[in-house]
Each structure stands twice: as C-alpha cells, then as structure tokens.
Design a protein around this motif. Structure first.
Motif, PDB file in Angstrom:
ATOM      1  N   VAL A   1       0.836  -1.209   0.000  1.00 17.98           N
ATOM      2  CA  VAL A   1       0.000   0.000   0.000  1.00 17.98           C
ATOM      3  C   VAL A   1       0.867   1.253   0.000  1.00 17.98           C
ATOM      4  O   VAL A   1       0.614   2.210  -0.742  1.00 17.98           O
ATOM      5  N   MET A   2       1.931   1.265   0.817  1.00 16.64           N
ATOM      6  CA  MET A   2       2.776   2.447   0.920  1.00 16.64           C
ATOM      7  C   MET A   2       3.574   2.679  -0.363  1.00 16.64           C
ATOM      8  O   MET A   2       3.706   3.827  -0.821  1.00 16.64           O
ATOM      9  N   ILE A   3       4.093   1.621  -0.956  1.00 18.86           N
ATOM     10  CA  ILE A   3       4.858   1.779  -2.192  1.00 18.86           C
ATOM     11  C   ILE A   3       3.953   2.287  -3.314  1.00 18.86           C
ATOM     12  O   ILE A   3       4.337   3.153  -4.103  1.00 18.86           O
ATOM     13  N   ARG A   4       2.742   1.769  -3.359  1.00 17.86           N
ATOM     14  CA  ARG A   4       1.792   2.263  -4.360  1.00 17.86           C
ATOM     15  C   ARG A   4       1.498   3.738  -4.132  1.00 17.86           C
ATOM     16  O   ARG A   4       1.423   4.527  -5.075  1.00 17.86           O
TER      17      ARG A   4
ATOM     18  N   ILE B   1       9.420   1.330   6.179  1.00 18.26           N
ATOM     19  CA  ILE B   1      10.631   1.034   5.403  1.00 18.26           C
ATOM     20  C   ILE B   1      10.690   1.831   4.097  1.00 18.26           C
ATOM     21  O   ILE B   1      11.727   2.436   3.785  1.00 18.26           O
ATOM     22  N   PRO B   2       9.610   1.882   3.287  1.00 17.22           N
ATOM     23  CA  PRO B   2       9.687   2.683   2.052  1.00 17.22           C
ATOM     24  C   PRO B   2       9.945   4.167   2.323  1.00 17.22           C
ATOM     25  O   PRO B   2      10.677   4.819   1.567  1.00 17.22           O
ATOM     26  N   LEU B   3       9.362   4.693   3.397  1.00 20.49           N
ATOM     27  CA  LEU B   3       9.572   6.111   3.720  1.00 20.49           C
ATOM     28  C   LEU B   3      11.013   6.368   4.134  1.00 20.49           C
ATOM     29  O   LEU B   3      11.611   7.384   3.757  1.00 20.49           O
ATOM     30  N   ILE B   4      11.573   5.458   4.915  1.00 25.37           N
ATOM     31  CA  ILE B   4      12.965   5.609   5.341  1.00 25.37           C
ATOM     32  C   ILE B   4      13.907   5.538   4.144  1.00 25.37           C
ATOM     33  O   ILE B   4      14.831   6.354   4.008  1.00 25.37           O
TER      34      ILE B   4
ATOM     35  N   ARG C   1      16.974   6.622  -1.620  1.00 25.98           N
ATOM     36  CA  ARG C   1      16.969   5.308  -2.274  1.00 25.98           C
ATOM     37  C   ARG C   1      15.588   5.017  -2.833  1.00 25.98           C
ATOM     38  O   ARG C   1      14.596   5.666  -2.490  1.00 25.98           O
ATOM     39  N   ASP C   2      15.525   4.011  -3.687  1.00 23.17           N
ATOM     40  CA  ASP C   2      14.242   3.568  -4.226  1.00 23.17           C
ATOM     41  C   ASP C   2      13.438   2.954  -3.080  1.00 23.17           C
ATOM     42  O   ASP C   2      13.904   2.025  -2.414  1.00 23.17           O
ATOM     43  N   PRO C   3      12.209   3.443  -2.828  1.00 27.15           N
ATOM     44  CA  PRO C   3      11.408   2.922  -1.710  1.00 27.15           C
ATOM     45  C   PRO C   3      11.125   1.433  -1.786  1.00 27.15           C
ATOM     46  O   PRO C   3      10.860   0.805  -0.756  1.00 27.15           O
ATOM     47  N   ALA C   4      11.173   0.873  -2.991  1.00 24.65           N
ATOM     48  CA  ALA C   4      10.853  -0.549  -3.131  1.00 24.65           C
ATOM     49  C   ALA C   4      12.079  -1.445  -3.080  1.00 24.65           C
ATOM     50  O   ALA C   4      11.951  -2.664  -3.044  1.00 24.65           O
ATOM     51  N   GLN C   5      13.256  -0.844  -3.065  1.00 29.20           N
ATOM     52  CA  GLN C   5      14.480  -1.617  -3.255  1.00 29.20           C
ATOM     53  C   GLN C   5      14.716  -2.628  -2.133  1.00 29.20           C
ATOM     54  O   GLN C   5      15.098  -2.269  -1.023  1.00 29.20           O
TER      55      GLN C   5
ATOM     56  N   ILE D   1      13.078  -7.782   1.961  1.00 29.42           N
ATOM     57  CA  ILE D   1      14.164  -8.476   2.668  1.00 29.42           C
ATOM     58  C   ILE D   1      14.322  -7.905   4.072  1.00 29.42           C
ATOM     59  O   ILE D   1      14.428  -8.647   5.057  1.00 29.42           O
ATOM     60  N   PHE D   2      14.315  -6.583   4.183  1.00 27.39           N
ATOM     61  CA  PHE D   2      14.439  -5.941   5.496  1.00 27.39           C
ATOM     62  C   PHE D   2      13.205  -6.211   6.348  1.00 27.39           C
ATOM     63  O   PHE D   2      13.309  -6.402   7.564  1.00 27.39           O
ATOM     64  N   LEU D   3      12.040  -6.212   5.700  1.00 25.62           N
ATOM     65  CA  LEU D   3      10.804  -6.477   6.440  1.00 25.62           C
ATOM     66  C   LEU D   3      10.816  -7.883   7.024  1.00 25.62           C
ATOM     67  O   LEU D   3      10.448  -8.085   8.189  1.00 25.62           O
ATOM     68  N   THR D   4      11.241  -8.849   6.234  1.00 30.24           N
ATOM     69  CA  THR D   4      11.283 -10.235   6.702  1.00 30.24           C
ATOM     70  C   THR D   4      12.224 -10.389   7.894  1.00 30.24           C
ATOM     71  O   THR D   4      11.926 -11.114   8.863  1.00 30.24           O
TER      72      THR D   4
END
Length: 458
Positions: free
Chosen positions: A345-348, A417-420, A426-430, A434-437
């Motif tokens: 949702v955030m990346i979108r 994570i995308p906001l940070i 950096r690309d919010p989706a990059q 992996i970091f979330l997991t």
C-alpha cells in the motif's frame, strides 16, 4: 498493419535489401506464413517475431516493407531489439530507424553501444539524425527523455481557418494530431487547442482569442518521468507539453508513452521489492540475472542469520518445550503477511501521489491501527484454538500476545521502510521485503520465545 499480400507495388520495391546470410528455406517458409496472416497492429507482428530465432527475425525483417519492419522493431522488447540491431548491417538499421518517429528511434539507439550507435546515425538523413541526437541528449528518466517532437505548432496571431489549413497540410507527419500547440513570437507556449475547438470556432476567430482564458499546465524538460505520469493521470490529459526554463515549447509527452512509464515503474517496484534486477525478464541471460540477484541474496542470508541467532538464544527454551518450534513460524509468517500488505500500500502511494511527509507518517499510523486491530482479532482466535487443541491455555495466551505484538510491528515496519528508504534517497521498493522479513522474523521469534520463557517455563 497492412495485409502483407496487398502491399502496393511502390511499397514492395521499398524494402530493406536482403543479404546473402539471411536466405534459407526455413526463413522463406516463415515469410510465407507471415504473409498469409493479416496483422492488425505492429505489436502483433512484434509478438510473433519474439517467438522466432534471431536468424529468422533478421530474414523476415529484410523481406518486409521498411515501414512495416520499423514499426515492428519499435514494438519489440529491449533485448530483442538489441540483438537485431547488433547483428544487422548498419545501412539496414539506418533504414529502419529513419522510418520511426524520432523519440522511438532515440529509445532504440540508446540501448546500443556508443560506437555502433554513432555508426548507424552516420547513415541516417542529417535532419533526422539531428533530431534523434537532440532527444538522446536528455536523461531518459526525465520528461525530455520521453517527449515527442513531431507536434503541430500554431502561431497565436493566425485565425482558425489558417490553423485548419495548416493542420490539414502537416497532420500526416505528426504523431500528436489531436492538439495544436500555440506559441507566441518568442516560441513560448501560450496555449493548447484541440481539433474540436478549431472545428466549432467561428470563421475568422483568432487563435489567441480562443486560448486567452486558458490555464496552461506544462512540465519542464528535467522533471522526472514518474512526476509526469502522476500529473497526466491527475489531470486526465492525453498529452503533456514540455517546455524549457523560459517556457519555450520543446515537445509533448503522450498518454501512450506514460502507459509505458507506469508499466515500467510497476515492474521495477515488483522486482526490486524482492531484490531482482530492475529490468530483468525471463529473456535476460541467466548469468546477468545471477549478477543482479546475488548481492541481495547475500544480504538476505545476512539478515536471516539475525533471526537464526534469536532462535539460538532460546535453544534451552525450545529444548524444554519442543511444541514452541512448531508454533513460532506461524507468528512470524502472519506478521510478515501483515507487513507485506502495508508495504504494498505504501509503495503504491509513493508511486502514484506526491510525497508529503506529514501525510505519509499519518499513513504509517493508519497501518499500525490496522495491524493492531487485525492482531487482536487473530490473537483472540488463536489463543482459544491453541489452548483447546493442546489443552494448554497458557500456551494459547502466549501465542496470541506474541501474534498481536508482531503483527503491529510488521504493519509499522512495512509502512515505514519505504519512507525511510526514500528519505535516504533510495528507491522505496528496493529489496524492502528483505528488510521487512528480517524484522518480522527476528521480532516474532524473540517475542514468542521470550513470552514462553517468562510465562510457561519460569
């Protein structure tokens, strides 16, 4: 796409010259098969070409009319275009590119090595080559890099009758025929007028009178293509004018190019979330895919070791109650799914709207509420289910409490994570998943096993 069996005689003579290397019975049979099919659009022919070997592609293209072949090449996937242009004679490549619109030709040439690209450009008509070089000078990720320069320009001092006459004489060579772009004596864009407005206007009406109350919306050449996509979607325009810093008209970005941009960005986000290459596809050479994926797989292995270390810290707890090892993946998995939902949702949101810090962090708070509420419901259910199945309601309580906390954390992490990453440039989706997991797994194991140590084994 015209029926290949009904090509006019003058077009039959205007084909790319065949070379000795491309003649074979298989190739001729392929050409005959294609000639029996009426392709309604160049994209359909391109789709067929991509199913063929390179040899057959080259053979078929050298037997088609130049205009047909050029349209098909422009529609091909990047890897297929590169293979064709690197293996075809530069003179033949120049013939193809001369038939394309300058923006398409620039996109195609931009994919080639500089030496080969310059050699092809040297074989193109000087005026066409100049237009192509001009477009290639812009950053491909900006408005200038995706704009079209084949547009109808109208002076503001002429009347509608002269404008219609000019449109009639020039429209055949323009890729954007439904709008006229009005400029003043300094070539500054002062308005946009549609074909409909011209046709319904009274005879003799000056163009400047039609556009005098118009609220002109433009972008400068250095605006990111993502921003152009947002603006075009927001205003529901079919095209967006591109101007320089002084407001002089440079070109136009059309809706079909924006569709390509949106598709490209969506694909990049999807691939980068899991650490795959931005432009990777099933046709990417496997060695290149290994190079693109390996760094993120190494990163994933490092982050996974954090979760493994957390489990190691509680090896004594697990040894005393082996059932914990069965249940703890459920906590981490549920939190991971919650985080992935928030992440998507955030990346979108970041991809489709302007980034506003205050609004974005309110969105994080919203995701936290969703994660906590969902965790409360699922935690309540799982507490009774686990307690009933294993006749241990204390274990059910531990499971439910851990689930609530980890789902809350997963939702907050997935949204943050995308906001940070964006705030760090950096690309919010990059590789965000992996970091979330790492966060949801390590936190889930720690909370669950920690609660078990406190409430079940103490």
């Amino acid at each position: 796409m015209a029926d290949l069996n009904n090509i006019p005689n003058e077009e039959k003579n205007k084909v790319i010259p065949k070379t000795q290397n491309y003649s074979s019975s298989d190739c001729l049979q392929e050409f005959n098969d294609v000639s029996e099919i009426e392709y309604s659009h160049a994209a359909d022919l391109a789709e067929h070409l991509e199913t063929l070997s390179l040899e057959k592609q080259l053979c078929l293209l050298t037997r088609l009319p130049v205009s047909e072949a050029a349209e098909a090449v422009a529609e091909l996937e990047e890897h297929a275009r590169i293979d064709i242009l690197e293996n075809i004679d530069p003179d033949l490549a120049a013939s193809l590119l001369s038939e394309m619109s300058p923006d398409d030709a620039a996109d195609v040439l931009d994919e080639l090595e500089e030496a080969h690209r310059d050699h092809i450009l040297d074989n193109i008509d000087a005026d066409d080559a100049e237009d192509i070089r001009h477009l290639m000078a812009f950053d491909p990720d900006t408005a200038g890099g995706i704009m079209n320069i084949e547009i109808l320009i109208l002076e503001d001092y002429i009347n509608v009758d002269d404008a219609i006459t000019k449109m009639r004489s020039e429209i055949e060579d323009k890729e954007v025929p439904y709008y006229g772009y009005v400029v003043d004596e300094s070539d500054k864009l002062v308005g946009v007028i549609s074909l409909r407005e011209l046709l319904v206007a009274k005879h003799g009406t000056l163009i400047k009178d039609i556009i005098k109350e118009q609220n002109l919306i433009t972008v400068t050449f250095d605006v990111a293509k993502e921003e152009v996509a947002k603006l075009l979607s927001h205003y529901n325009f079919m095209a967006m004018p591109v101007v320089d810093k002084e407001g002089r008209l440079m070109g136009v970005i059309t809706h079909d190019d924006i569709i390509d941009v949106i598709t490209e960005l969506a694909s990049e986000d999807l691939l980068s979330m899991v650490g795959a290459g931005y432009s990777e596809s099933v046709d990417t050479p496997w060695k290149e895919s290994v190079k693109m994926r390996l760094p993120w797989l190494m990163m994933n292995m490092i982050t996974s070791s954090v979760s493994a270390y957390v489990v190691y810290l509680f090896d004594g707890t697990i040894a005393q109650m082996a059932l914990l090892a069965v249940l703890m993946p459920m906590v981490a998995n549920q939190a991971g799914n919650t985080g992935q939902q928030a992440l998507a949702v955030m990346i979108r949101e970041l991809a489709t709207t302007r980034f506003e810090t205050k609004r974005a962090w309110f969105a994080v708070l919203r995701e936290g509420k969703i994660g906590f509420s969902s965790g409360m419901i699922l935690g309540f259910v799982i507490s009774f289910v686990v307690g009933f199945i294993f006749s241990n309601y204390a274990l059910g309580f531990v499971m439910g409490a851990a689930l609530i906390l980890d789902m809350l954390l997963g939702a907050l992490a997935g949204a943050s994570i995308p906001l940070i990453l964006k705030s760090l440039g950096r690309d919010p989706a990059q590789a965000s998943s992996i970091f979330l997991t790492m966060i949801t797994d390590s936190a889930g194991f720690f909370v669950f096993l920690g609660f078990a140590s406190l409430f079940l084994l103490s």
